[in-house]
Design an enzyme around this catalytic site. Structure first.
Site, PDB file in Angstrom:
ATOM      1  N   GLU A  10       0.887  -1.182   0.000  1.00  0.00           N
ATOM      2  CA  GLU A  10       0.000   0.000   0.000  1.00  0.00           C
ATOM      3  C   GLU A  10       0.908   1.210   0.000  1.00  0.00           C
ATOM      4  O   GLU A  10       1.649   1.414   0.957  1.00  0.00           O
ATOM      5  CB  GLU A  10      -0.852   0.037   1.272  1.00  0.00           C
ATOM      6  CG  GLU A  10      -1.784  -1.129   1.447  1.00  0.00           C
ATOM      7  CD  GLU A  10      -2.910  -1.098   0.450  1.00  0.00           C
ATOM      8  OE1 GLU A  10      -3.146  -0.044  -0.157  1.00  0.00           O
ATOM      9  OE2 GLU A  10      -3.538  -2.133   0.261  1.00  0.00           O
ATOM     10  N   CYS A  31      -3.257   8.674   3.450  1.00  0.00           N
ATOM     11  CA  CYS A  31      -2.925   8.134   2.126  1.00  0.00           C
ATOM     12  C   CYS A  31      -4.081   8.344   1.160  1.00  0.00           C
ATOM     13  O   CYS A  31      -3.893   8.368  -0.041  1.00  0.00           O
ATOM     14  CB  CYS A  31      -2.597   6.652   2.249  1.00  0.00           C
ATOM     15  SG  CYS A  31      -3.889   5.741   3.097  1.00  0.00           S
TER      16      CYS A  31
HETATM   17  P1  NAP Z   1       8.116   5.026   4.627  1.00  0.00           P
HETATM   18  O1  NAP Z   1       9.229   5.926   4.945  1.00  0.00           O
HETATM   19  O2  NAP Z   1       8.115   4.336   3.311  1.00  0.00           O
HETATM   20  O3  NAP Z   1       8.064   3.966   5.831  1.00  0.00           O
HETATM   21  C1  NAP Z   1       7.059   2.994   5.903  1.00  0.00           C
HETATM   22  C2  NAP Z   1       7.516   1.877   6.800  1.00  0.00           C
HETATM   23  O4  NAP Z   1       8.588   1.178   6.170  1.00  0.00           O
HETATM   24  C3  NAP Z   1       8.058   2.346   8.156  1.00  0.00           C
HETATM   25  O5  NAP Z   1       7.683   1.432   9.140  1.00  0.00           O
HETATM   26  C4  NAP Z   1       9.561   2.309   7.924  1.00  0.00           C
HETATM   27  O6  NAP Z   1      10.288   2.170   9.105  1.00  0.00           O
HETATM   28  C5  NAP Z   1       9.678   1.075   7.077  1.00  0.00           C
HETATM   29  N1  NAP Z   1      10.910   0.976   6.325  1.00  0.00           N
HETATM   30  C6  NAP Z   1      11.819   1.932   6.052  1.00  0.00           C
HETATM   31  N2  NAP Z   1      12.837   1.420   5.313  1.00  0.00           N
HETATM   32  C7  NAP Z   1      12.555   0.114   5.117  1.00  0.00           C
HETATM   33  C8  NAP Z   1      13.208  -0.944   4.429  1.00  0.00           C
HETATM   34  N3  NAP Z   1      14.356  -0.767   3.799  1.00  0.00           N
HETATM   35  N4  NAP Z   1      12.646  -2.165   4.434  1.00  0.00           N
HETATM   36  C9  NAP Z   1      11.465  -2.363   5.058  1.00  0.00           C
HETATM   37  N5  NAP Z   1      10.790  -1.395   5.725  1.00  0.00           N
HETATM   38  C10 NAP Z   1      11.323  -0.165   5.745  1.00  0.00           C
HETATM   39  O7  NAP Z   1       6.718   5.774   4.712  1.00  0.00           O
HETATM   40  P2  NAP Z   1       6.187   6.722   5.869  1.00  0.00           P
HETATM   41  O8  NAP Z   1       6.930   7.999   5.785  1.00  0.00           O
HETATM   42  O9  NAP Z   1       6.109   6.006   7.162  1.00  0.00           O
HETATM   43  O10 NAP Z   1       4.685   6.930   5.389  1.00  0.00           O
HETATM   44  C11 NAP Z   1       4.314   7.892   4.437  1.00  0.00           C
HETATM   45  C12 NAP Z   1       3.960   7.276   3.127  1.00  0.00           C
HETATM   46  O11 NAP Z   1       3.099   6.175   3.330  1.00  0.00           O
HETATM   47  C13 NAP Z   1       3.219   8.226   2.254  1.00  0.00           C
HETATM   48  O12 NAP Z   1       3.809   8.215   0.992  1.00  0.00           O
HETATM   49  C14 NAP Z   1       1.814   7.668   2.189  1.00  0.00           C
HETATM   50  O13 NAP Z   1       1.167   7.882   0.969  1.00  0.00           O
HETATM   51  C15 NAP Z   1       2.036   6.236   2.397  1.00  0.00           C
HETATM   52  N6  NAP Z   1       0.846   5.624   2.999  1.00  0.00           N
HETATM   53  C16 NAP Z   1       0.110   4.776   2.237  1.00  0.00           C
HETATM   54  C17 NAP Z   1      -1.020   4.182   2.778  1.00  0.00           C
HETATM   55  C18 NAP Z   1      -1.846   3.207   1.989  1.00  0.00           C
HETATM   56  O14 NAP Z   1      -2.695   2.554   2.587  1.00  0.00           O
HETATM   57  N7  NAP Z   1      -1.650   3.070   0.705  1.00  0.00           N
HETATM   58  C19 NAP Z   1      -1.390   4.455   4.089  1.00  0.00           C
HETATM   59  C20 NAP Z   1      -0.617   5.339   4.828  1.00  0.00           C
HETATM   60  C21 NAP Z   1       0.506   5.915   4.264  1.00  0.00           C
HETATM   61  P3  NAP Z   1      10.868   3.466   9.874  1.00  0.00           P
HETATM   62  O15 NAP Z   1       9.710   4.311  10.236  1.00  0.00           O
HETATM   63  O16 NAP Z   1      11.558   2.845  11.033  1.00  0.00           O
HETATM   64  O17 NAP Z   1      11.791   4.123   8.898  1.00  0.00           O
END
Ligand code: NAP
Length: 509
Positions: free
Chosen positions: A255, A294
């Site tokens: 997602e 999101c």
């Molecule tokens: P993110 O930086 O991509 O992080 C998402 C998750 O992935 C966090 O738990 C992060 O951990 C983890 N992560 C980071 N590097 C990783 C790796 N190499 N391997 C596996 N996991 C890893 O996103 P965010 O800033 O938390 O969230 C914002 C984004 O999420 C926005 O772009 C939004 O559109 C999207 N979003 C989408 C939905 C949906 O349902 N489609 C819902 C909510 C948000 P850390 O926090 O420890 O870095």
């Protein structure tokens, strides 16, 4: 306060350099996380060996009763959780409730589904069908829980709901969960995890929580595990391409970002019920959770000859919005959730200023993680940055368009695939083809009209009974959708056998 992980049935404090977590309103440190030190391979093994068998031995009704209990715990501790949400995520009371009540509501919804599914431990998928021409030799599809772990990697923006909605579905399917919340706001996930663990409602090994960064967790995945990720599309690509995931063909659900569109039909007159619905939905999405949803609308498509009056109505509505301390009554938009989020949204706003005009902008306090909520207005719809970059804050852009329904669908699809799209029109002949034309590009479409103008929670609200996810840029995933969501955690197996034998094994006779 050092936040711990719950792994192998105990609370574990990480090792290594601490990462500070701050109150986004004041910038003051509220907690810290240390990411190293845990044996994540052993944590997954523990969940597979203990949590899986224990959950699989329960019926759907018993699993559902656990979900009901977990929901009740969240509800009973709602006020405390609202406080944690504010100090760790900068949420207003309304925004905190949206996350926390969403968590409890989704657990309850799946609890109720468990009750309905009753005393079974697995699902039948459709009816038995004759193999070739035989009436006795039949094939029946079944959905049985996989023997791995549901690894849930969540984004920072819904520390309660994000964790609970994924876990509810996996637990009801009969699969143990290891949840890794987004680090910036994980204090709320940790507090909910503490309540769940203290309650003893979940069987041993059914739940693990990893705080801090992902570490080497994904190196230990196996062929029966499932990974459900929510976050940015770049991180999603890293997860999908992880060597152990590729090697074992681990099931992955992504997602990711979405350039959600809202479309005002050319037939909709200002002042009409449908127009009011459009205004309410668009402004709610800009305000709620400081735009960090999101599903929030990012692109607002308005027929070129209606842009003036539409922007005027939107800015008039937004002019009364209060930005400030989320702890103060009357505040509608608080800060964004973290310093890194602040940097990212501020940079996105600066990019938008190069390609569009400011139609409305709120005054925001200085300091903390406050950004300037802004409604942009472009001169035309051909603005690549707006179609390609999600600015994950209280920001949206009005795009004037002209042409027929096909051209509109083409324009919207420049977002590359979205979670949700909303279309406002009472003109069946125009809206029907637009809605169906947009369907291949979206996981969900809200068609607003005079008949439902006062009945919708808006496009930004994800519902447990409808699918959540979208194609392309949105990650290509699908979650929730009622009973449909369970199949991600199950193996669909076609069993070919004598009808009588099969009926007895499957509990049909
Ligand atoms: P993110 O930086 O991509 O992080 C998402 C998750 O992935 C966090 O738990 C992060 O951990 C983890 N992560 C980071 N590097 C990783 C790796 N190499 N391997 C596996 N996991 C890893 O996103 P965010 O800033 O938390 O969230 C914002 C984004 O999420 C926005 O772009 C939004 O559109 C999207 N979003 C989408 C939905 C949906 O349902 N489609 C819902 C909510 C948000 P850390 O926090 O420890 O870095």
């Amino acid at each position: 306060m050092a936040l711990k992980s719950w792994l192998e049935g105990r609370w574990v404090e990480g090792t290594g350099a601490p990462s500070p977590l701050v109150d986004p309103t004041t910038g003051a440190q509220v907690a810290e996380v240390r990411s190293g030190g845990a044996d994540l391979g052993a944590a997954l093994d523990h969940a597979r060996r203990h949590g899986g068998p224990a959950l699989r031995a329960l019926t759907f009704a018993q699993r559902g009763a656990i979900l009901d209990g977990l929901a009740a715990l969240i509800h009973a501790n709602r006020e405390e959780l609202i406080d944690v949400s504010r100090t760790s995520g900068g949420t207003t009371r309304g925004d905190a409730k949206f996350d926390i009540d969403g968590a409890a509501g989704t657990l309850s919804w799946y609890g109720h589904l468990g009750k309905k599914l009753g005393d079974r431990t697995f699902l039948l998928d459709g009816e038995a069908e004759g193999v070739l021409r035989s009436k006795r030799f039949v094939g029946q599809h079944v959905l049985v829980p996989r023997h791995g772990v549901a690894i849930h990697i969540n984004a920072f923006n819904f520390p309660a709901w994000g964790m609970a909605e994924k876990a509810a579905v996996a637990w009801l399917a009969g699969v143990p969960v290891l949840s890794k919340p987004g680090t910036a706001t994980c204090a709320l996930s940790v507090r909910i995890a503490e309540l769940w663990v203290e309650s003893g409602l979940l069987p041993a090994g059914a739940f693990s929580l990893l705080t801090g960064s992902i570490g080497d967790l994904l190196d230990h995945v196996g062929p029966q595990d499932c990974v459900a990720f929510t976050g940015g599309s770049e991180t999603g690509r890293v997860v999908r391409g992880h060597p152990a995931i590729v090697r074992h063909n681990v099931r992955v659900n992504i997602e990711a970002d979405s350039l959600n569109a809202s479309i005002l039909g050319p037939d909709v007159e200002p002042g009409s019920d449908t127009f009011q619905m459009f205004l309410n939905d668009v402004t709610r999405d800009l305000i709620q959770k400081a735009g960090q949803k999101c599903t929030a609308v990012r692109r607002i498509f308005v027929a070129a000859d209606r842009v003036e009056e539409t922007v005027e109505a939107l800015t008039d509505r937004m002019s009364r919005v209060v930005v400030g301390d989320p702890g103060e009554k009357g505040t509608e938009i608080g800060p964004v959730a973290s310093p890194s989020q602040h940097r990212s949204v501020t940079a996105g706003i600066a990019e938008l200023e190069k390609v569009a005009k400011v139609a409305w902008r709120a005054e925001a306090p200085g300091g903390g993680c406050f950004v300037t909520p802004t409604l942009f207005r472009a001169d035309g719809a051909d603005v690549p940055y707006v179609h390609e970059h999600e600015v994950f804050g209280p920001v949206a852009t009005v795009l004037p368009w002209s042409g027929d329904a096909d051209e509109l669908v083409q324009l919207v699809s420049r977002g590359g695939g979205g979670l949700v799209c909303s279309v406002y029109s009472d003109d069946l002949a125009w809206a029907g083809p637009v809605v169906l034309g947009l369907a291949p590009w979206h996981g969900r479409i809200l068609w607003g009209s005079a008949k439902v103008h006062d009945q919708s929670p808006g496009p930004g609200t994800v519902l447990p009974n409808l699918v959540h996810g979208g194609p392309g840029k949105a990650g290509g995933g699908e979650e929730l959708g009622g009973q449909r969501g369970l199949s991600f955690y199950c193996q669909r197996t076609a069993i070919q056998a004598d009808r009588g034998l099969l009926d007895r094994v499957l509990g049909k006779a």
